[in-house]
Design a protein around this motif. Sequence first.
Motif, mmCIF file in Angstrom:
data_model
loop_
_atom_site.group_PDB
_atom_site.id
_atom_site.type_symbol
_atom_site.label_atom_id
_atom_site.label_comp_id
_atom_site.label_asym_id
_atom_site.label_seq_id
_atom_site.Cartn_x
_atom_site.Cartn_y
_atom_site.Cartn_z
ATOM 1 N N ALA A 128 23.978 23.936 12.292
ATOM 2 C CA ALA A 128 24.471 23.625 10.948
ATOM 3 C C ALA A 128 25.222 22.297 10.932
ATOM 4 C CB ALA A 128 25.387 24.749 10.456
ATOM 5 N N ILE A 129 26.043 22.058 11.960
ATOM 6 C CA ILE A 129 26.844 20.826 12.005
ATOM 7 C C ILE A 129 25.945 19.601 12.075
ATOM 8 C CG2 ILE A 129 28.442 19.491 13.443
ATOM 9 C CD1 ILE A 129 29.871 22.109 14.086
ATOM 10 N N TYR A 130 24.903 19.649 12.889
ATOM 11 C CA TYR A 130 24.058 18.462 12.994
ATOM 12 C C TYR A 130 23.111 18.324 11.798
ATOM 13 C CZ TYR A 130 19.232 19.781 14.342
ATOM 14 O OH TYR A 130 17.925 20.215 14.352
ATOM 15 N N THR A 131 22.984 19.401 10.983
ATOM 16 C CA THR A 131 22.154 19.323 9.783
ATOM 17 C C THR A 131 22.944 18.831 8.574
ATOM 18 O OG1 THR A 131 20.876 21.205 10.651
ATOM 19 C CG2 THR A 131 20.498 20.617 8.366
ATOM 20 N N ILE A 132 24.249 19.023 8.586
ATOM 21 C CA ILE A 132 25.090 18.613 7.458
ATOM 22 C C ILE A 132 24.920 17.132 7.110
ATOM 23 C CG2 ILE A 132 27.500 18.224 6.762
ATOM 24 C CD1 ILE A 132 28.170 20.914 8.069
ATOM 25 N N PRO A 133 24.976 16.200 8.076
ATOM 26 C CA PRO A 133 24.822 14.774 7.720
ATOM 27 C C PRO A 133 23.494 14.463 7.042
ATOM 28 C CG PRO A 133 25.640 15.012 9.966
ATOM 29 C CD PRO A 133 25.237 16.378 9.504
ATOM 30 N N ILE A 134 22.445 15.182 7.382
ATOM 31 C CA ILE A 134 21.134 14.938 6.770
ATOM 32 C C ILE A 134 21.187 15.218 5.277
ATOM 33 C CG2 ILE A 134 18.729 15.691 6.747
ATOM 34 C CD1 ILE A 134 19.073 16.303 9.751
ATOM 35 N N PHE A 135 21.775 16.358 4.898
ATOM 36 C CA PHE A 135 21.876 16.704 3.483
ATOM 37 C C PHE A 135 22.913 15.849 2.771
ATOM 38 C CE2 PHE A 135 19.657 20.475 4.972
ATOM 39 C CZ PHE A 135 18.772 20.703 3.937
ATOM 40 N N THR A 158 15.160 24.318 16.892
ATOM 41 C CA THR A 158 16.366 23.881 17.615
ATOM 42 C C THR A 158 17.125 25.066 18.187
ATOM 43 O OG1 THR A 158 16.562 21.978 16.122
ATOM 44 C CG2 THR A 158 18.490 22.545 17.437
ATOM 45 N N ALA A 159 17.320 26.101 17.371
ATOM 46 C CA ALA A 159 18.037 27.284 17.848
ATOM 47 C C ALA A 159 17.276 27.970 18.977
ATOM 48 C CB ALA A 159 18.273 28.251 16.698
ATOM 49 N N SER A 160 15.958 28.014 18.862
ATOM 50 C CA SER A 160 15.145 28.604 19.934
ATOM 51 C C SER A 160 15.246 27.769 21.208
ATOM 52 C CB SER A 160 13.687 28.721 19.490
ATOM 53 O OG SER A 160 13.545 29.598 18.396
ATOM 54 N N SER A 161 15.303 26.451 21.047
ATOM 55 C CA SER A 161 15.460 25.576 22.209
ATOM 56 C C SER A 161 16.793 25.820 22.907
ATOM 57 C CB SER A 161 15.353 24.111 21.776
ATOM 58 O OG SER A 161 14.088 23.838 21.195
ATOM 59 N N SER A 168 18.473 28.609 22.870
ATOM 60 C CA SER A 168 18.364 29.907 23.554
ATOM 61 C C SER A 168 17.533 29.781 24.821
ATOM 62 C CB SER A 168 17.739 30.941 22.613
ATOM 63 O OG SER A 168 18.560 31.171 21.490
ATOM 64 N N PHE A 169 16.481 28.967 24.764
ATOM 65 C CA PHE A 169 15.650 28.741 25.948
ATOM 66 C C PHE A 169 16.471 28.120 27.073
ATOM 67 C CE2 PHE A 169 12.757 26.151 28.513
ATOM 68 C CZ PHE A 169 11.771 27.072 28.825
ATOM 69 N N LEU A 170 17.419 27.260 26.716
ATOM 70 C CA LEU A 170 18.275 26.608 27.705
ATOM 71 C C LEU A 170 19.455 27.485 28.139
ATOM 72 C CD1 LEU A 170 18.393 23.030 26.141
ATOM 73 C CD2 LEU A 170 17.059 23.773 28.126
ATOM 74 N N GLY A 171 19.564 28.667 27.542
ATOM 75 C CA GLY A 171 20.659 29.560 27.897
ATOM 76 C C GLY A 171 21.926 29.307 27.116
ATOM 77 N N LEU A 172 21.853 28.500 26.045
ATOM 78 C CA LEU A 172 23.040 28.164 25.266
ATOM 79 C C LEU A 172 23.111 28.919 23.950
ATOM 80 C CD1 LEU A 172 22.992 24.277 25.772
ATOM 81 C CD2 LEU A 172 24.403 25.957 26.974
ATOM 82 N N GLY A 173 22.029 29.584 23.589
ATOM 83 C CA GLY A 173 21.992 30.309 22.326
ATOM 84 C C GLY A 173 22.171 31.800 22.523
ATOM 85 N N GLY A 229 19.519 15.096 17.167
ATOM 86 C CA GLY A 229 19.967 16.394 16.695
ATOM 87 C C GLY A 229 20.161 17.420 17.793
ATOM 88 N N VAL A 230 19.165 17.575 18.656
ATOM 89 C CA VAL A 230 19.254 18.585 19.717
ATOM 90 C C VAL A 230 20.378 18.244 20.685
ATOM 91 C CG1 VAL A 230 18.027 19.677 21.616
ATOM 92 C CG2 VAL A 230 16.805 19.144 19.506
ATOM 93 N N LEU A 231 20.532 16.956 21.011
ATOM 94 C CA LEU A 231 21.594 16.547 21.929
ATOM 95 C C LEU A 231 22.958 16.855 21.343
ATOM 96 C CD1 LEU A 231 22.526 15.173 24.509
ATOM 97 C CD2 LEU A 231 22.327 12.962 23.335
ATOM 98 N N LEU A 232 23.144 16.559 20.043
ATOM 99 C CA LEU A 232 24.420 16.857 19.395
ATOM 100 C C LEU A 232 24.672 18.360 19.389
ATOM 101 C CD1 LEU A 232 26.892 15.892 17.836
ATOM 102 C CD2 LEU A 232 25.529 15.983 15.736
ATOM 103 N N ALA A 233 23.629 19.153 19.133
ATOM 104 C CA ALA A 233 23.776 20.611 19.141
ATOM 105 C C ALA A 233 24.168 21.114 20.527
ATOM 106 C CB ALA A 233 22.479 21.270 18.674
ATOM 107 N N ILE A 234 23.575 20.533 21.570
ATOM 108 C CA ILE A 234 23.909 20.934 22.944
ATOM 109 C C ILE A 234 25.366 20.617 23.245
ATOM 110 C CG2 ILE A 234 23.478 20.404 25.375
ATOM 111 C CD1 ILE A 234 20.539 20.065 24.679
ATOM 112 N N VAL A 235 25.824 19.460 22.814
ATOM 113 C CA VAL A 235 27.224 19.076 23.042
ATOM 114 C C VAL A 235 28.162 20.043 22.336
ATOM 115 C CG1 VAL A 235 28.964 17.299 22.605
ATOM 116 C CG2 VAL A 235 26.694 16.649 23.420
#
Length: 299
Positions: free
Chosen positions: A168-175, A232-235, A237-242, A145-151
């Motif tokens: 949201a995109i990486y959570t959609i397949p789960i639901f 995930t969102a906090s991660s 932001s921690f990486l400078g992407l959020g 999930g986190v890797l897909l979000a980073i991409v």
Amino acid sequence: MSVVQTESETAIRPAVTTARRSAATKLISRILSTWMARIGAVLLLAIILAAIFAPVLTPYDPLVGDMGDMIMPPTLQHPFGTDELGRDILARILYGARISLIEGFFPVIVAIVIGAPIGMLAGYVGGMTDRVIMRFIDVLLAFPGVLLAIVIVSILGPGLFNALIAVAIYTIPIFARLARGATLSVVNEPYIEAAKLIGMSHARILRLHVFPNISSTLFVMATLRVGLAILTASSLSFLGLGAQAPSPEWGAMLANGRSYILIAPHMVIFPGLAIVILVLALNFFQNGVRLALDPKAAI
């Protein structure tokens, strides 16, 4: 005849309203039946109220600092201390709670709105439609999930909104997969067959019969995914992407404070504790929701 029907409906309506209120009261009582759920509910309510009434709880602007109060340790004037620009950390955490709550609920709501109908369609129609949809879902689920979000954020560009879209995109397949499995468990029930026999449209069957019977499963998963979405969102932001500076987002505050962790550990401790408490509250509350809505769970 119409007068009799009107009087009957008038007499029945209060009883229906009372029954609904009684059912809602029983549901809340079941959700709060465990000490974990009660603690989670109290903490979550406290965080929500703190986010709403942040301007009342602190006189400081989270974006404006005082250069004369840079990197101050906790004091009576600044209970959580100040950062490298003299900004009050308590004010930034209170206002940042708004962002964190959005980070949790927005991606999950989007994922349910998009993913649940996709999964319901796949499970209800079956055949080639099911196979095509599920193979695409499997491809998305193959990525962490986190890797897909980073991409995704790397493609869209850094920023809070793009980070929310990525989560949201990486959570959609789960639901989608969850809704598909739950739909398969009810699609062959007699009431579904009866609805088809009387000529009810497929869309109406999905809306009136399938979704209400799988909604509790989706809601239980939603309460769990909110906490994971915040992490995930906090991660990101921690990486400078959020969220970007000077936004008082908790993950970004952690990233900013790590440079001063040896001389001002309070810059890392308090944002970190805020994330832990919020996610813990959501997980505790989710435990109560699961016990209340899962018929297989023992209460």
